[in-house]
Write an enzyme that holds these catalytic residues in place. Structure first.
Site, PDB file in Angstrom:
ATOM      1  N   GLY A 122      40.083  43.655  41.009  1.00 47.38           N
ATOM      2  CA  GLY A 122      39.984  45.014  40.461  1.00 47.38           C
ATOM      3  C   GLY A 122      39.224  45.927  41.423  1.00 47.38           C
ATOM      4  CG  HIS A 123      35.068  45.262  42.065  1.00 44.16           C
ATOM      5  ND1 HIS A 123      34.789  44.005  41.603  1.00 44.16           N
ATOM      6  CD2 HIS A 123      34.354  46.118  41.284  1.00 44.16           C
ATOM      7  CE1 HIS A 123      33.933  44.073  40.596  1.00 44.16           C
ATOM      8  NE2 HIS A 123      33.662  45.354  40.372  1.00 44.16           N
TER       9      HIS A 123
ATOM     10  CD  GLN B  32      25.541  50.375  34.742  1.00 48.11           C
ATOM     11  OE1 GLN B  32      25.343  51.123  35.694  1.00 48.11           O
ATOM     12  NE2 GLN B  32      26.747  49.918  34.469  1.00 48.11           N
TER      13      GLN B  32
ATOM     14  N   GLY C 230      37.812  52.486  37.911  1.00 52.10           N
ATOM     15  CA  GLY C 230      38.907  51.746  37.296  1.00 52.10           C
ATOM     16  C   GLY C 230      39.204  52.241  35.890  1.00 52.10           C
ATOM     17  CD  GLN C 231      42.656  54.326  32.210  1.00 54.84           C
ATOM     18  OE1 GLN C 231      42.307  55.267  32.926  1.00 54.84           O
ATOM     19  NE2 GLN C 231      42.685  54.402  30.891  1.00 54.84           N
ATOM     20  CE  LYS C 232      37.218  45.470  32.037  1.00 59.18           C
ATOM     21  NZ  LYS C 232      35.867  45.615  32.515  1.00 59.18           N
TER      22      LYS C 232
ATOM     23  CB  VAL D  69      43.472  44.627  38.843  1.00 67.13           C
ATOM     24  CG1 VAL D  69      44.041  43.348  39.451  1.00 67.13           C
ATOM     25  CG2 VAL D  69      43.716  45.810  39.767  1.00 67.13           C
TER      26      VAL D  69
ATOM     27  CB  SER E   6      35.682  41.863  33.438  1.00 63.31           C
ATOM     28  OG  SER E   6      34.297  41.951  33.174  1.00 63.31           O
TER      29      SER E   6
HETATM   30  P1  AMP Z   1      31.658  47.173  37.973  1.00 59.66           P
HETATM   31  O1  AMP Z   1      31.277  46.434  39.213  1.00 59.66           O
HETATM   32  O2  AMP Z   1      32.083  46.289  36.852  1.00 59.66           O
HETATM   33  O3  AMP Z   1      30.658  48.229  37.584  1.00 59.66           O
HETATM   34  O4  AMP Z   1      32.982  47.973  38.333  1.00 59.66           O
HETATM   35  C1  AMP Z   1      33.047  48.831  39.449  1.00 59.66           C
HETATM   36  C2  AMP Z   1      34.332  49.628  39.377  1.00 59.66           C
HETATM   37  O5  AMP Z   1      35.437  48.729  39.359  1.00 59.66           O
HETATM   38  C3  AMP Z   1      34.432  50.453  38.085  1.00 59.66           C
HETATM   39  O6  AMP Z   1      34.980  51.713  38.399  1.00 59.66           O
HETATM   40  C4  AMP Z   1      35.358  49.643  37.236  1.00 59.66           C
HETATM   41  O7  AMP Z   1      36.099  50.418  36.307  1.00 59.66           O
HETATM   42  C5  AMP Z   1      36.285  49.053  38.285  1.00 59.66           C
HETATM   43  N1  AMP Z   1      36.941  47.855  37.756  1.00 59.66           N
HETATM   44  C6  AMP Z   1      36.352  46.798  37.140  1.00 59.66           C
HETATM   45  N2  AMP Z   1      37.284  45.926  36.713  1.00 59.66           N
HETATM   46  C7  AMP Z   1      38.489  46.453  37.046  1.00 59.66           C
HETATM   47  C8  AMP Z   1      39.850  46.029  36.882  1.00 59.66           C
HETATM   48  N3  AMP Z   1      40.154  44.895  36.274  1.00 59.66           N
HETATM   49  N4  AMP Z   1      40.817  46.831  37.349  1.00 59.66           N
HETATM   50  C9  AMP Z   1      40.522  48.004  37.979  1.00 59.66           C
HETATM   51  N5  AMP Z   1      39.275  48.450  38.174  1.00 59.66           N
HETATM   52  C10 AMP Z   1      38.266  47.693  37.720  1.00 59.66           C
END
Ligand code: AMP
Length: 282
Positions: free
Chosen positions: A36-37, A61, A147-149, A176, A185
């Site tokens: 995803g990242h 957060q 991410g839209q997630k 993703v 995630s």
């Molecule tokens: P995080 O490290 O979980 O804070 O996520 C960092 C960025 O990656 C954020 O903008 C999330 O929305 C994005 N992100 C996390 N999981 C996914 C995924 N499965 N698909 C797309 N983007 C993601």
């Protein structure tokens, strides 16, 4: 590829890039990188002259009793993945750099921060907005990728940027998923195999909503009820919320519209998972 840990150093570097008229693409993350990242990094690599990833597990957060301490951290692996993705700079500040003694300021996006995930995670989006505002001020990116997630997070950041005239282009990219549909995630690493299987209920319930809508159902209550019924059958799942809402301000809708967000949060054991479907992606 360079790793910068000091705010001053990052600021000086970003200023130099501006002086050279280089565009900066920023991907803010909490590390434990996954596909995803990487999808965000790939797009950002194309858009910006210089690609910066921030890796910082932001304590503000996380609420009391949440998973801040055990949140997955693997900096060495992240460095390898970021290097492979063509990252120019990893900005990985320490807590004392981001929140020095006497830190007092916070950024809030009223109302939006209280809906959906905000109802159970009080203060979560305030922590997100404050750290992202800081990252934007330190790095001054031209574009930042989300991410839209985390649909609500992306929307709140867009609103913050618009309201505060931050002048950063916010790019939101699709969720993703693993082959079986589970949204990727960092928190999926908490799940044992049985829980991971149970976690599929989020995607399955969104698929059900999609099928109902394709078959002509338009009543939000009916769709939510059917999703809840499906989730209730999964013994390990504890539903937190299902929402059929307007994607800009996250207010509940009575009937499906062309632009509708269906979002949910479910606890699988101790792990809280979220997922969503944006109509128009149908
Ligand atoms: P995080 O490290 O979980 O804070 O996520 C960092 C960025 O990656 C954020 O903008 C999330 O929305 C994005 N992100 C996390 N999981 C996914 C995924 N499965 N698909 C797309 N983007 C993601």
């Amino acid at each position: 590829m360079r790793i910068l840990k000091a705010v001053k150093e990052m600021q000086l570097y970003a200023r130099k890039l501006k002086h050279e008229a280089k565009s900066i693409a920023l991907v803010p993350t909490m590390g434990a990188l996954h596909e995803g990242h990487l999808s965000l990094l790939r797009k950002a690599r194309i858009d910006g002259d210089v690609l910066i990833i921030s890796i910082y597990v932001n304590p503000t957060q996380f609420g009391p009793g949440e998973d801040y301490r055990r949140y997955p951290r693997d900096f060495d692996r992240d460095i390898k993945l970021a290097t492979k993705a063509g990252v120019d700079i990893i900005f990985a500040p320490e807590d004392g750099e981001v929140y020095p003694d006497g830190f007092k300021t916070s950024v809030r996006v009223a109302e939006l921060e209280e809906r959906l995930c905000g109802a159970s995670r009080r203060g979560h989006f305030q922590g997100v907005c404050t750290v992202v505002a800081k990252l934007f001020n330190i790095i001054r990116p031209d574009y930042a990728y989300f991410g839209q997630k985390d649909a609500q997070q992306a929307q709140i950041i867009k609103k913050m940027v618009a309201d505060l005239n931050m002048g950063v282009g916010i790019v939101v990219l699709p969720t993703v998923r693993d082959k079986d549909g589970l949204a990727l995630s960092s928190r999926n690493s908490y799940l044992n195999p049985t829980e991971r299987q149970a976690g599929l209920v989020l995607y399955k319930s969104l698929q059900l909503a999609r099928e109902l809508i394709c078959a002509g159902e338009r009543q939000a209550e009916t769709i939510k009820q059917q999703m809840q019924d499906l989730i209730r059958v999964e013994e390990l799942a504890q539903l937190e919320y299902v929402s059929v809402c307007e994607p800009d301000n996250m207010t509940e809708l009575a009937a499906i519209q062309p632009d509708t967000l269906i979002a949910l949060a479910v606890r699988i054991g101790k792990t809280r998972l979220i997922d969503n479907l944006l109509l128009g992606e149908l």
